[in-house]
Scaffold this motif. Sequence first.
Motif, short mmCIF file in Angstrom:
data_model
loop_
_atom_site.label_atom_id
_atom_site.label_comp_id
_atom_site.label_asym_id
_atom_site.label_seq_id
_atom_site.Cartn_x
_atom_site.Cartn_y
_atom_site.Cartn_z
N PRO A 84 0.81 -1.23 0.00
CA PRO A 84 0.00 0.00 0.00
C PRO A 84 0.84 1.28 0.00
O PRO A 84 1.86 1.36 0.69
N VAL A 85 0.40 2.25 -0.81
CA VAL A 85 1.10 3.54 -0.91
C VAL A 85 0.11 4.69 -0.69
O VAL A 85 0.23 5.76 -1.28
N VAL A 86 -0.88 4.45 0.15
CA VAL A 86 -1.97 5.41 0.35
C VAL A 86 -1.44 6.71 0.95
O VAL A 86 -0.62 6.70 1.86
N LYS A 87 -1.94 7.83 0.42
CA LYS A 87 -1.53 9.15 0.91
C LYS A 87 -2.75 9.95 1.36
O LYS A 87 -3.83 9.86 0.75
N LYS A 88 -2.55 10.74 2.39
CA LYS A 88 -3.64 11.57 2.92
C LYS A 88 -4.13 12.57 1.88
O LYS A 88 -5.32 12.91 1.83
N GLU A 89 -3.21 13.04 1.00
CA GLU A 89 -3.58 14.04 -0.02
C GLU A 89 -4.62 13.51 -1.01
O GLU A 89 -5.30 14.29 -1.67
N TRP A 90 -4.71 12.20 -1.14
CA TRP A 90 -5.69 11.62 -2.05
C TRP A 90 -7.11 12.06 -1.71
O TRP A 90 -7.97 12.18 -2.59
N LEU A 91 -7.35 12.29 -0.43
CA LEU A 91 -8.70 12.68 0.01
C LEU A 91 -9.12 14.02 -0.58
O LEU A 91 -10.31 14.32 -0.66
N ASP A 92 -8.15 14.83 -1.02
CA ASP A 92 -8.46 16.17 -1.52
C ASP A 92 -9.03 16.17 -2.93
O ASP A 92 -9.66 17.15 -3.34
N PHE A 93 -8.82 15.08 -3.70
CA PHE A 93 -9.24 15.14 -5.10
C PHE A 93 -10.14 14.01 -5.58
O PHE A 93 -10.73 14.11 -6.65
N VAL A 94 -10.26 12.91 -4.83
CA VAL A 94 -11.14 11.84 -5.30
C VAL A 94 -12.60 12.31 -5.26
O VAL A 94 -12.97 13.15 -4.45
N ALA A 95 -13.43 11.75 -6.14
CA ALA A 95 -14.79 12.24 -6.31
C ALA A 95 -15.83 11.47 -5.51
O ALA A 95 -16.85 12.02 -5.11
N MET A 96 -15.58 10.18 -5.27
CA MET A 96 -16.61 9.33 -4.69
C MET A 96 -16.49 9.23 -3.17
O MET A 96 -15.38 9.14 -2.63
N VAL A 97 -17.63 9.24 -2.50
CA VAL A 97 -17.66 9.08 -1.04
C VAL A 97 -17.08 7.73 -0.65
O VAL A 97 -16.33 7.61 0.31
N LYS A 98 -17.41 6.69 -1.44
CA LYS A 98 -16.90 5.35 -1.14
C LYS A 98 -15.37 5.33 -1.23
O LYS A 98 -14.71 4.71 -0.39
N THR A 99 -14.81 6.00 -2.24
CA THR A 99 -13.35 6.05 -2.37
C THR A 99 -12.73 6.70 -1.15
O THR A 99 -11.73 6.20 -0.60
N LYS A 100 -13.31 7.81 -0.70
CA LYS A 100 -12.78 8.49 0.49
C LYS A 100 -12.83 7.59 1.71
O LYS A 100 -11.90 7.56 2.52
N SER A 101 -13.92 6.84 1.84
CA SER A 101 -14.06 5.93 2.98
C SER A 101 -12.97 4.86 2.97
O SER A 101 -12.38 4.54 4.01
N LEU A 102 -12.68 4.32 1.78
CA LEU A 102 -11.66 3.27 1.66
C LEU A 102 -10.25 3.83 1.92
O LEU A 102 -9.40 3.16 2.50
N ILE A 103 -10.01 5.07 1.47
CA ILE A 103 -8.70 5.71 1.73
C ILE A 103 -8.53 5.94 3.23
O ILE A 103 -7.47 5.65 3.80
N LYS A 104 -9.57 6.45 3.88
CA LYS A 104 -9.51 6.68 5.33
C LYS A 104 -9.28 5.37 6.08
O LYS A 104 -8.52 5.32 7.06
N LYS A 105 -9.93 4.32 5.61
CA LYS A 105 -9.76 3.00 6.23
C LYS A 105 -8.31 2.54 6.11
O LYS A 105 -7.72 2.04 7.08
N ALA A 106 -7.72 2.72 4.92
CA ALA A 106 -6.33 2.31 4.70
C ALA A 106 -5.37 3.14 5.54
O ALA A 106 -4.39 2.61 6.10
N LEU A 107 -5.63 4.45 5.63
CA LEU A 107 -4.76 5.33 6.43
C LEU A 107 -4.81 4.95 7.91
O LEU A 107 -3.78 4.95 8.60
N LYS A 108 -5.99 4.60 8.40
CA LYS A 108 -6.12 4.18 9.80
C LYS A 108 -5.35 2.89 10.05
O LYS A 108 -4.71 2.72 11.09
N LYS A 109 -5.42 1.98 9.07
CA LYS A 109 -4.71 0.71 9.21
C LYS A 109 -3.20 0.93 9.26
O LYS A 109 -2.49 0.34 10.08
N ILE A 110 -2.71 1.82 8.37
CA ILE A 110 -1.28 2.13 8.35
C ILE A 110 -0.85 2.77 9.66
O ILE A 110 0.18 2.41 10.24
N GLU A 111 -1.67 3.71 10.14
CA GLU A 111 -1.36 4.39 11.41
C GLU A 111 -1.35 3.40 12.57
O GLU A 111 -0.50 3.45 13.45
N ARG A 112 -2.32 2.48 12.53
CA ARG A 112 -2.40 1.47 13.59
C ARG A 112 -1.18 0.56 13.58
O ARG A 112 -0.62 0.22 14.61
#
Length: 565
Positions: free
Chosen positions: A455-483
Amino acid sequence: FFEKDNEQLTELITTMHKYCCYKLNIRKIELIKKAFYFAYEAHKSQRRASGEPYFIHPLAVAKKLAEYGFDEEVVAAGLLHDVIEDADVSKETLEKLFGKKIADLVDGVTKLTRIGHKSHVKNLQKILLATVGDPRVIIIKLVDKLHNLSTLEYLDERSRKKYAKMCLEVYVPIAHRLGMHKLKDEMEDLAFKFAYPEEYEKLREKVFNRAEALKGVLNEVSETLTNAFQKKRLNAEIIIQPKTLFSIHAKMNKLHKTLDEIFDFLVLLVLVNNVDDCYKALGIIHQHFIPKPKKIKDFIAVPRNDLYQSLHTTVLTPEGNAVKIYIRTKEMEKIRNMGIIYLLHKSKKHPIEIQPIWIKNWLKSLGEFLSDYKGKSNFLKVLKADFLGETISVFVSGREKISIIKGATPLDVAYAVSEDIGNRCLEAKVNGKTVPLWHILESHDSVEFKLADKPVVKKEWLDFVAMVKTKSLIKKALKKIEREINEPKYANLRLKLVDKPGVLHRITKIMFDEQINIISVHSVLDGYPHICNLTIRYDNEKQLEHVIEKLDKMSEVLDLNYHIL
């Protein structure tokens, strides 16, 4: 039984004979009569807010369904659609009297409860879940909503606005997604009238004042084209078609324009017999009027996701007036008006048994959406933004065709394909060219991805993706990485040491300097070299790397092995 009610029954049956796409016989007519009398008796003591008998509502719903060409099952369900909810009739009773299919349809449109916002969401989830099993459920519900909108003036202002806004936000987009544009147009203008009464009246007056002048321009263009088509022996019908007030209102808001800056609230519709004639008509039109190049669109070669097919062009008259023209076949016009209803009738069999591929795909995507979000707090938000928004089609790696909301990015597509691909997305190519992950896609783009090993998920991705579902999955991945970063990690180290005083002390100091905790130490001093087993706890990989590097440099350490726990 009043004479006028018998007249209503006769009118309903006559309507079915006129429009029904299925053969009617005495048995089917008797079923309609039975449902009519049953619903009449069930609602006999009830009144609507207008003071009229409640029965006029289910009767109006049944008539509309009959006009749409439905068979006796759907029309009967229209008559009975409120008896469980409002007359305390059980589903079991309906099944015994009218059969399982009709009972299931009625149960599908029946609310669970009528109190509060949460109940509205639960009721909607129930209806959509029933729709996955039988798409006729949502059609009955849409017709139910349409008739309720037509009688909203009898409710108080707050209730009117609440109901109308809910229809605009949820049921109008559902009708649009199902290609039911005729019903959608009726519903959105009625809802607009009650949801935003001041804006509606102002716009209605302005459109009325400008319409006469524009009609004159369109009549002149229509006359010119009629003569041109006749000379070319092209059989075509030309109609002046108004756009809905709500669509004009939405366009003005989206483009930040006034009505004076919008010319296409009236358009010319050209209906021909076949696809070849569509393109012939387009050529003839462009021979007589100058087209605006960027305003020519071909939705026949590239149909929209809501079944819509047509050619669009905008031309200039000699006086410089812009006129928008739609060209389509008569069958395309039927599909444009009826959408999923037309396809259900065309399949000629029960919709559960055989469905056109478009319906199957829509029901599949609806089922997947409900599986992901049913019961979640953001259900309504995701439904409106991701599932009911305007969509485009894109191809993944030139093969798999997926439907995604307009304004989506390659990253939205990556997550739509799978969560893993989204999380590992490094870069994207669109139509063979490398583009930023925030690139806005267009219909029928081909998208490819370059993926990382992890995974190479970045917090900045949340600024430009269009779908609510995409944002939810990015947030989920960021939480997992942080954990994973914050969770303590453990490793076992096996060291072969020279027998020399102070060795363990030096090893302990290295651990202390790197802020690594030694959990346990087990030394084997018999024999040579000495064996020392350490269990350590560390916070991140860099800590462990530094420790291993320092231990390797110690002359007293002859050999070192480790493994992560």
